[in-house]
Scaffold this motif. Structure first.
Motif, PDB file in Angstrom:
ATOM      1  N   ALA A   3       0.805  -1.223   0.000  1.00  7.22           N
ATOM      2  CA  ALA A   3       0.000   0.000   0.000  1.00  7.22           C
ATOM      3  C   ALA A   3       0.834   1.268   0.000  1.00  7.22           C
ATOM      4  CB  ALA A   3      -0.925  -0.003   1.222  1.00  7.22           C
ATOM      5  N   ASN A   4       2.086   1.200   0.451  1.00 10.00           N
ATOM      6  CA  ASN A   4       2.898   2.415   0.572  1.00 10.00           C
ATOM      7  C   ASN A   4       3.740   2.707  -0.661  1.00 10.00           C
ATOM      8  OD1 ASN A   4       4.467   0.084   1.282  1.00 10.00           O
ATOM      9  ND2 ASN A   4       6.054   1.442   2.102  1.00 10.00           N
ATOM     10  N   LEU A   5       3.524   1.971  -1.749  1.00  9.15           N
ATOM     11  CA  LEU A   5       4.230   2.217  -3.011  1.00  9.15           C
ATOM     12  C   LEU A   5       3.265   2.866  -3.996  1.00  9.15           C
ATOM     13  CD1 LEU A   5       6.685   2.027  -4.818  1.00  9.15           C
ATOM     14  CD2 LEU A   5       6.064  -0.350  -5.328  1.00  9.15           C
ATOM     15  N   ARG A   6       3.540   4.122  -4.340  1.00 10.36           N
ATOM     16  CA  ARG A   6       2.647   4.883  -5.205  1.00 10.36           C
ATOM     17  C   ARG A   6       2.911   4.595  -6.686  1.00 10.36           C
ATOM     18  NH1 ARG A   6      -0.114   9.243  -3.025  1.00 10.36           N
ATOM     19  NH2 ARG A   6       0.203   9.521  -0.774  1.00 10.36           N
ATOM     20  N   PRO A   7       1.939   4.870  -7.550  1.00  9.76           N
ATOM     21  CA  PRO A   7       2.183   4.747  -8.984  1.00  9.76           C
ATOM     22  C   PRO A   7       3.316   5.666  -9.421  1.00  9.76           C
ATOM     23  CG  PRO A   7      -0.161   4.970  -8.539  1.00  9.76           C
ATOM     24  CD  PRO A   7       0.545   5.253  -7.249  1.00  9.76           C
ATOM     25  N   PRO A   8       4.140   5.242 -10.378  1.00 10.96           N
ATOM     26  CA  PRO A   8       5.273   6.072 -10.804  1.00 10.96           C
ATOM     27  C   PRO A   8       4.812   7.320 -11.533  1.00 10.96           C
ATOM     28  CG  PRO A   8       5.024   4.195 -12.265  1.00 10.96           C
ATOM     29  CD  PRO A   8       4.061   3.982 -11.132  1.00 10.96           C
ATOM     30  N   VAL A   9       5.632   8.362 -11.439  1.00 14.22           N
ATOM     31  CA  VAL A   9       5.346   9.618 -12.131  1.00 14.22           C
ATOM     32  C   VAL A   9       6.508   9.976 -13.040  1.00 14.22           C
ATOM     33  CG1 VAL A   9       3.816  10.491 -10.322  1.00 14.22           C
ATOM     34  CG2 VAL A   9       6.271  11.006 -10.232  1.00 14.22           C
ATOM     35  N   LEU A  10       6.177  10.715 -14.102  1.00 12.94           N
ATOM     36  CA  LEU A  10       7.189  11.204 -15.025  1.00 12.94           C
ATOM     37  C   LEU A  10       7.850  12.433 -14.413  1.00 12.94           C
ATOM     38  CD1 LEU A  10       8.068  10.432 -17.975  1.00 12.94           C
ATOM     39  CD2 LEU A  10       6.637  12.339 -18.738  1.00 12.94           C
ATOM     40  N   LEU A  11       9.165  12.383 -14.246  1.00 17.21           N
ATOM     41  CA  LEU A  11       9.892  13.496 -13.631  1.00 17.21           C
ATOM     42  C   LEU A  11      11.301  13.559 -14.196  1.00 17.21           C
ATOM     43  CD1 LEU A  11      10.216  15.759 -11.530  1.00 17.21           C
ATOM     44  CD2 LEU A  11      10.764  14.015  -9.836  1.00 17.21           C
ATOM     45  N   ASP A  12      11.660  14.719 -14.718  1.00 17.00           N
ATOM     46  CA  ASP A  12      13.006  14.987 -15.218  1.00 17.00           C
ATOM     47  C   ASP A  12      13.782  15.666 -14.098  1.00 17.00           C
ATOM     48  OD1 ASP A  12      15.319  15.793 -16.457  1.00 17.00           O
ATOM     49  OD2 ASP A  12      14.337  16.857 -18.098  1.00 17.00           O
ATOM     50  N   ALA A  13      14.645  14.934 -13.418  1.00 16.47           N
ATOM     51  CA  ALA A  13      15.356  15.465 -12.259  1.00 16.47           C
ATOM     52  C   ALA A  13      16.394  16.512 -12.620  1.00 16.47           C
ATOM     53  CB  ALA A  13      16.026  14.326 -11.501  1.00 16.47           C
ATOM     54  N   ALA A  14      16.703  16.665 -13.907  1.00 13.18           N
ATOM     55  CA  ALA A  14      17.654  17.688 -14.347  1.00 13.18           C
ATOM     56  C   ALA A  14      16.949  18.934 -14.877  1.00 13.18           C
ATOM     57  CB  ALA A  14      18.595  17.126 -15.408  1.00 13.18           C
ATOM     58  N   ARG A  15      15.629  18.998 -14.723  1.00 13.74           N
ATOM     59  CA  ARG A  15      14.897  20.188 -15.169  1.00 13.74           C
ATOM     60  C   ARG A  15      14.878  21.219 -14.049  1.00 13.74           C
ATOM     61  NH1 ARG A  15       9.911  22.066 -14.253  1.00 13.74           N
ATOM     62  NH2 ARG A  15       9.225  20.111 -13.268  1.00 13.74           N
ATOM     63  N   PRO A  16      15.417  22.402 -14.289  1.00 18.87           N
ATOM     64  CA  PRO A  16      15.366  23.430 -13.251  1.00 18.87           C
ATOM     65  C   PRO A  16      13.921  23.735 -12.853  1.00 18.87           C
ATOM     66  CG  PRO A  16      16.912  24.056 -14.973  1.00 18.87           C
ATOM     67  CD  PRO A  16      16.175  22.844 -15.478  1.00 18.87           C
ATOM     68  N   GLY A  17      13.694  23.810 -11.547  1.00 18.79           N
ATOM     69  CA  GLY A  17      12.387  24.195 -11.041  1.00 18.79           C
ATOM     70  C   GLY A  17      11.477  23.073 -10.630  1.00 18.79           C
ATOM     71  N   TRP A  18      11.871  21.809 -10.862  1.00 19.96           N
ATOM     72  CA  TRP A  18      10.930  20.719 -10.538  1.00 19.96           C
ATOM     73  C   TRP A  18      10.613  20.639  -9.047  1.00 19.96           C
ATOM     74  CZ3 TRP A  18      12.348  17.078  -7.029  1.00 19.96           C
ATOM     75  CH2 TRP A  18      13.699  16.749  -6.906  1.00 19.96           C
ATOM     76  N   SER A  19      11.519  21.133  -8.214  1.00 23.32           N
ATOM     77  CA  SER A  19      11.298  21.025  -6.762  1.00 23.32           C
ATOM     78  C   SER A  19      10.081  21.811  -6.290  1.00 23.32           C
ATOM     79  CB  SER A  19      12.534  21.513  -6.007  1.00 23.32           C
ATOM     80  OG  SER A  19      12.815  22.872  -6.318  1.00 23.32           O
ATOM     81  N   ALA A  20       9.643  22.794  -7.075  1.00 23.84           N
ATOM     82  CA  ALA A  20       8.470  23.581  -6.671  1.00 23.84           C
ATOM     83  C   ALA A  20       7.227  22.708  -6.510  1.00 23.84           C
ATOM     84  CB  ALA A  20       8.212  24.688  -7.686  1.00 23.84           C
ATOM     85  N   ASP A  21       7.177  21.602  -7.248  1.00 25.47           N
ATOM     86  CA  ASP A  21       6.027  20.696  -7.166  1.00 25.47           C
ATOM     87  C   ASP A  21       6.229  19.569  -6.156  1.00 25.47           C
ATOM     88  OD1 ASP A  21       4.700  22.094  -9.224  1.00 25.47           O
ATOM     89  OD2 ASP A  21       5.780  20.955 -10.748  1.00 25.47           O
ATOM     90  N   TRP A  22       7.375  19.566  -5.461  1.00 25.50           N
ATOM     91  CA  TRP A  22       7.688  18.454  -4.559  1.00 25.50           C
ATOM     92  C   TRP A  22       8.250  18.974  -3.243  1.00 25.50           C
ATOM     93  CZ3 TRP A  22       6.212  13.623  -5.738  1.00 25.50           C
ATOM     94  CH2 TRP A  22       5.868  13.369  -7.066  1.00 25.50           C
ATOM     95  N   GLN A  23       7.555  19.900  -2.654  1.00 23.56           N
ATOM     96  CA  GLN A  23       8.039  20.505  -1.419  1.00 23.56           C
ATOM     97  C   GLN A  23       7.749  19.624  -0.198  1.00 23.56           C
ATOM     98  OE1 GLN A  23       9.676  23.895  -1.055  1.00 23.56           O
ATOM     99  NE2 GLN A  23      10.130  22.895  -3.000  1.00 23.56           N
ATOM    100  N   GLY A  24       8.602  19.758   0.822  1.00 29.04           N
ATOM    101  CA  GLY A  24       8.356  19.109   2.101  1.00 29.04           C
ATOM    102  C   GLY A  24       8.633  17.626   2.144  1.00 29.04           C
ATOM    103  N   LEU A  25       9.524  17.137   1.294  1.00 31.16           N
ATOM    104  CA  LEU A  25       9.835  15.707   1.301  1.00 31.16           C
ATOM    105  C   LEU A  25      10.706  15.360   2.504  1.00 31.16           C
ATOM    106  CD1 LEU A  25      10.686  15.226  -2.478  1.00 31.16           C
ATOM    107  CD2 LEU A  25       8.639  14.401  -1.300  1.00 31.16           C
ATOM    108  N   ASP A  26      10.466  14.185   3.052  1.00 28.65           N
ATOM    109  CA  ASP A  26      11.278  13.709   4.169  1.00 28.65           C
ATOM    110  C   ASP A  26      12.565  13.041   3.701  1.00 28.65           C
ATOM    111  OD1 ASP A  26       9.423  14.281   6.487  1.00 28.65           O
ATOM    112  OD2 ASP A  26       8.127  13.061   5.212  1.00 28.65           O
ATOM    113  N   ALA A  27      12.547  12.503   2.488  1.00 28.72           N
ATOM    114  CA  ALA A  27      13.735  11.832   1.965  1.00 28.72           C
ATOM    115  C   ALA A  27      13.669  11.793   0.443  1.00 28.72           C
ATOM    116  CB  ALA A  27      13.866  10.422   2.532  1.00 28.72           C
ATOM    117  N   ILE A  28      14.852  11.788  -0.160  1.00 32.49           N
ATOM    118  CA  ILE A  28      15.004  11.601  -1.606  1.00 32.49           C
ATOM    119  C   ILE A  28      16.115  10.579  -1.806  1.00 32.49           C
ATOM    120  CG2 ILE A  28      15.660  12.663  -3.805  1.00 32.49           C
ATOM    121  CD1 ILE A  28      14.562  15.315  -2.730  1.00 32.49           C
ATOM    122  N   LEU A  29      15.869   9.593  -2.660  1.00 35.96           N
ATOM    123  CA  LEU A  29      16.860   8.564  -2.956  1.00 35.96           C
ATOM    124  C   LEU A  29      17.251   8.645  -4.426  1.00 35.96           C
ATOM    125  CD1 LEU A  29      18.474   5.970  -2.170  1.00 35.96           C
ATOM    126  CD2 LEU A  29      16.443   4.665  -2.860  1.00 35.96           C
TER     127      LEU A  29
END
Length: 212
Positions: free
Chosen positions: A89-115
């Protein structure tokens, strides 16, 4: 700048799951470190690849709300197939995300961890700098960024195998290859993160960088 990674060539099972041998080899030591860190809350996995790690780690770490992501649509298919097979239950569906795109963090605020596993050596230096800066911005105070992979130390590879692999990467594309440990930790410090370096098997490192 967008990430464009080499095709892993991972074989595919009939249900759509792809298998990367490197993900199988490093899963246990990475999982052991994640368990030792006592992580909980929202975790974003960048460049999840086949999805093998997401399925295995989410099942073993039920206190984490695990969000896999990747740039490549073909990888999302494999990640979703692994998610369906895991049935946790704790595994969410995958999302499309370009980690090298400037500004993506604006949509992912307040994360407890990033791997992030085995990505920095496969992308150009400017892209790697963007990944680090954006990941730091997405973390909550006290959040942790966990970076696994091979690194140069004092500008040099530390084994013959690393030297050969780094040379092969640069032969494919002169813009990619191993990043120096001091360069990475310097970028993390500039982003407000304090990094701890953990030795891992096969001459790899895990950088555990804490926000705030």
């Amino acid at each position: 700048m967008s990430l464009r990674l080499p095709d892993s060539g991972a074989p595919q099972l009939p249900d759509g799951r792809r298998l990367a041998p490197s993900a199988e080899r490093n899963a246990e030591p990475i999982l052991a470190l994640l368990q030792a860190e006592g992580l909980s809350g929202r975790l974003l996995e960048l460049a999840s690849g086949t999805g093998q790690h997401a399925a295995r780690f989410a099942a073993a770490l039920p206190r984490l709300d695990w969000q896999p992501s990747d740039l490549e649509p073909a990888n999302l298919v494999s990640i979703e197939a692994w998610r369906a097979q895991a049935g946790v239950a704790n595994l969410r569906p995958p999302v499309l995300l370009d980690a090298a795109r400037p500004g993506w963090s604006a949509d992912w605020q307040g994360l407890d961890a990033i791997l992030l596993v085995n990505l920095l050596h496969l992308i150009p230096t400017p892209a790697a700098a963007t990944v680090l800066a954006e990941a730091a911005r997405a973390l909550s105070p006290g959040g942790r960024l966990l970076l696994y992979g091979p690194f140069l130390r004092d500008g040099m590879p530390t084994s013959e195998g690393d030297a050969a692999f780094n040379a092969s990467l640069r032969a494919q594309d002169a813009a990619i290859g191993y990043k120096d440990l001091a360069w990475v930790t310097g970028h993390l410090a500039a982003a407000g993160l304090t990094a701890r370096v953990v030795e891992m098997p096969a001459n790899n490192l895990m950088l555990v960088a804490r926000s705030g």
